[in-house]
Design a protein around this motif. Sequence first.
Motif, PDB file in Angstrom:
ATOM      1  N   HIS A   1      23.799  34.721  40.533  1.00  0.00           N
ATOM      2  CA  HIS A   1      24.760  34.586  41.508  1.00  0.00           C
ATOM      3  C   HIS A   1      26.321  34.424  41.089  1.00  0.00           C
ATOM      4  CE1 HIS A   1      26.141  33.299  45.539  1.00  0.00           C
ATOM      5  NE2 HIS A   1      26.698  32.011  44.922  1.00  0.00           N
ATOM      6  N   TRP A   2      26.402  33.637  39.936  1.00  0.00           N
ATOM      7  CA  TRP A   2      27.830  33.574  39.606  1.00  0.00           C
ATOM      8  C   TRP A   2      28.272  34.717  38.862  1.00  0.00           C
ATOM      9  CZ3 TRP A   2      29.022  33.310  34.175  1.00  0.00           C
ATOM     10  CH2 TRP A   2      30.563  32.662  33.937  1.00  0.00           C
ATOM     11  N   PHE A   3      27.580  35.479  38.305  1.00  0.00           N
ATOM     12  CA  PHE A   3      27.751  36.786  37.831  1.00  0.00           C
ATOM     13  C   PHE A   3      28.309  37.851  39.107  1.00  0.00           C
ATOM     14  CE2 PHE A   3      24.529  36.584  33.922  1.00  0.00           C
ATOM     15  CZ  PHE A   3      25.534  35.659  33.510  1.00  0.00           C
ATOM     16  N   THR A   4      27.489  37.815  40.021  1.00  0.00           N
ATOM     17  CA  THR A   4      27.738  38.681  41.476  1.00  0.00           C
ATOM     18  C   THR A   4      29.077  38.337  41.868  1.00  0.00           C
ATOM     19  OG1 THR A   4      25.534  38.983  41.578  1.00  0.00           O
ATOM     20  CG2 THR A   4      26.954  39.679  43.368  1.00  0.00           C
ATOM     21  N   ARG A   5      29.267  36.955  42.077  1.00  0.00           N
ATOM     22  CA  ARG A   5      30.559  36.432  42.528  1.00  0.00           C
ATOM     23  C   ARG A   5      31.657  36.641  41.719  1.00  0.00           C
ATOM     24  NH1 ARG A   5      32.697  36.211  46.690  1.00  0.00           N
ATOM     25  NH2 ARG A   5      32.057  34.024  47.879  1.00  0.00           N
ATOM     26  N   MET A   6      31.562  36.749  40.304  1.00  0.00           N
ATOM     27  CA  MET A   6      32.721  37.080  39.545  1.00  0.00           C
ATOM     28  C   MET A   6      32.971  38.540  39.616  1.00  0.00           C
ATOM     29  SD  MET A   6      32.521  34.882  36.083  1.00  0.00           S
ATOM     30  CE  MET A   6      33.890  35.695  35.489  1.00  0.00           C
ATOM     31  N   LEU A   7      32.086  39.393  39.696  1.00  0.00           N
ATOM     32  CA  LEU A   7      32.414  40.922  40.049  1.00  0.00           C
ATOM     33  C   LEU A   7      32.882  41.343  41.286  1.00  0.00           C
ATOM     34  CD1 LEU A   7      29.214  42.160  38.315  1.00  0.00           C
ATOM     35  CD2 LEU A   7      31.522  42.328  37.385  1.00  0.00           C
ATOM     36  N   MET A   8      32.510  40.398  42.498  1.00  0.00           N
ATOM     37  CA  MET A   8      32.945  40.560  43.585  1.00  0.00           C
ATOM     38  C   MET A   8      34.605  40.170  43.592  1.00  0.00           C
ATOM     39  SD  MET A   8      29.973  39.322  46.195  1.00  0.00           S
ATOM     40  CE  MET A   8      30.939  38.901  47.511  1.00  0.00           C
ATOM     41  N   ASP A   9      34.654  39.168  43.130  1.00  0.00           N
ATOM     42  CA  ASP A   9      36.294  38.693  43.095  1.00  0.00           C
ATOM     43  C   ASP A   9      37.006  39.531  42.311  1.00  0.00           C
ATOM     44  OD1 ASP A   9      35.605  36.329  44.337  1.00  0.00           O
ATOM     45  OD2 ASP A   9      35.663  35.293  42.753  1.00  0.00           O
ATOM     46  N   LEU A  10      36.554  40.175  41.185  1.00  0.00           N
ATOM     47  CA  LEU A  10      37.411  41.183  40.473  1.00  0.00           C
ATOM     48  C   LEU A  10      37.734  42.537  41.263  1.00  0.00           C
ATOM     49  CD1 LEU A  10      38.372  42.295  37.846  1.00  0.00           C
ATOM     50  CD2 LEU A  10      36.063  43.331  37.147  1.00  0.00           C
ATOM     51  N   PHE A  11      36.560  42.819  42.052  1.00  0.00           N
ATOM     52  CA  PHE A  11      36.623  44.095  42.858  1.00  0.00           C
ATOM     53  C   PHE A  11      37.492  43.945  44.082  1.00  0.00           C
ATOM     54  CE2 PHE A  11      35.298  46.691  46.398  1.00  0.00           C
ATOM     55  CZ  PHE A  11      35.303  47.850  45.860  1.00  0.00           C
ATOM     56  N   ILE A  12      37.577  42.865  44.759  1.00  0.00           N
ATOM     57  CA  ILE A  12      38.608  42.328  45.690  1.00  0.00           C
ATOM     58  C   ILE A  12      39.760  42.410  45.162  1.00  0.00           C
ATOM     59  CG2 ILE A  12      39.206  40.360  47.350  1.00  0.00           C
ATOM     60  CD1 ILE A  12      36.259  39.944  47.552  1.00  0.00           C
ATOM     61  N   ASN A  13      40.145  41.864  43.874  1.00  0.00           N
ATOM     62  CA  ASN A  13      41.619  41.816  43.501  1.00  0.00           C
ATOM     63  C   ASN A  13      42.006  43.098  42.897  1.00  0.00           C
ATOM     64  OD1 ASN A  13      41.796  38.936  43.726  1.00  0.00           O
ATOM     65  ND2 ASN A  13      40.957  38.724  41.499  1.00  0.00           N
ATOM     66  N   MET A  14      41.026  43.938  42.727  1.00  0.00           N
ATOM     67  CA  MET A  14      41.489  45.305  42.400  1.00  0.00           C
ATOM     68  C   MET A  14      41.708  46.240  43.687  1.00  0.00           C
ATOM     69  SD  MET A  14      38.824  46.536  39.306  1.00  0.00           S
ATOM     70  CE  MET A  14      39.732  48.021  39.030  1.00  0.00           C
TER      71      MET A  14
END
Length: 89
Positions: free
Chosen positions: A67-80
């Motif tokens: 869940h933490w891994f997915t959240r970090m990747l989602m935050d990265l994608f949203i920032n991009m």
Amino acid sequence: MQPEVFVDIFRHALSQVVILVSAAIMPSLIVGLIVSIFQAATSINEQTLSFLPRLIVTLLVLMLFGHWFTRMLMDLFINMVNMIPQVVN
């Protein structure tokens, strides 16, 4: 597009990848070291004895922190996605 924006995006993405990979691999490396010390102390040279605990620990880490891994990747994608206007200008 400013080169600084591209470098900043790339640096941020690369740091996220390093964090995610190290969080998944480090417990496996620690267990591998412990098993290797155990094998050296007891003179047991079985290959599966070192592979199976590392595999189990890696799967447990992925299950527990997925869940933490997915959240970090989602935050990265949203920032991009939010940086698209800066890249286009």
